[in-house]
Motif scaffolding. Structure first.
Motif, PDB file in Angstrom:
ATOM      1  N   LYS A 163       3.414   4.133  -7.054  1.00  0.00           N
ATOM      2  CA  LYS A 163       3.668   3.652  -8.416  1.00  0.00           C
ATOM      3  C   LYS A 163       3.041   2.281  -8.632  1.00  0.00           C
ATOM      4  O   LYS A 163       2.563   1.983  -9.726  1.00  0.00           O
ATOM      5  N   THR A 164       3.031   1.440  -7.598  1.00  0.00           N
ATOM      6  CA  THR A 164       2.405   0.124  -7.734  1.00  0.00           C
ATOM      7  C   THR A 164       0.893   0.246  -7.915  1.00  0.00           C
ATOM      8  O   THR A 164       0.268  -0.661  -8.442  1.00  0.00           O
TER       9      THR A 164
ATOM     10  N   TYR B 131       0.238   5.385 -10.076  1.00  0.00           N
ATOM     11  CA  TYR B 131       0.532   6.814 -10.081  1.00  0.00           C
ATOM     12  C   TYR B 131       2.022   7.030 -10.255  1.00  0.00           C
ATOM     13  O   TYR B 131       2.818   6.553  -9.454  1.00  0.00           O
ATOM     14  N   ASP B 132       2.408   7.732 -11.306  1.00  0.00           N
ATOM     15  CA  ASP B 132       3.812   7.961 -11.608  1.00  0.00           C
ATOM     16  C   ASP B 132       4.281   9.259 -10.933  1.00  0.00           C
ATOM     17  O   ASP B 132       4.221  10.334 -11.535  1.00  0.00           O
TER      18      ASP B 132
ATOM     19  N   THR C 107       7.244  11.078  -7.984  1.00  0.00           N
ATOM     20  CA  THR C 107       8.547  10.935  -7.330  1.00  0.00           C
ATOM     21  C   THR C 107       8.406  11.262  -5.848  1.00  0.00           C
ATOM     22  O   THR C 107       7.397  11.828  -5.418  1.00  0.00           O
TER      23      THR C 107
ATOM     24  N   SER D 150       6.592   6.872  -2.664  1.00  0.00           N
ATOM     25  CA  SER D 150       6.376   7.005  -4.108  1.00  0.00           C
ATOM     26  C   SER D 150       6.373   5.641  -4.794  1.00  0.00           C
ATOM     27  O   SER D 150       5.604   5.422  -5.733  1.00  0.00           O
ATOM     28  N   ASP D 151       7.191   4.716  -4.308  1.00  0.00           N
ATOM     29  CA  ASP D 151       7.192   3.362  -4.873  1.00  0.00           C
ATOM     30  C   ASP D 151       5.847   2.683  -4.659  1.00  0.00           C
ATOM     31  O   ASP D 151       5.330   1.997  -5.547  1.00  0.00           O
TER      32      ASP D 151
END
Length: 72
Positions: free
Chosen positions: A33-34, A37-38, A40, A29-30
């Protein structure tokens, strides 16, 4: 597609990915996010399980004779 590629690049065949612990989903997920895409870790896990389920369902359906072919 990005989820699948990230999952694959994290070594899906390694022993670490057999049970796919929370820390691995967090790492995935991290990475997403980069890329903007938000999401979890649990959302990624749920989405991949859903994709696998749909794939298997479609594949099983297409193997039965007399059925019209499904695409997915």
């Amino acid at each position: 597609m990005l989820l699948l590629e990230t999952y694959r690049s994290n070594g899906r065949n390694s022993q670490e990915m057999q049970d796919v612990p929370k820390k691995v989903w967090s790492k995935i997920s991290d990475e997403l996010k980069t890329k903007g895409y938000d999401v979890t870790g649990p959302q990624c896990n749920s989405k991949l399980r859903s994709l696998k389920k749909t794939y298997k369902s479609t594949k099983d359906y297409n193997q039965k004779s007399g059925n019209n072919r499904k695409t997915w």
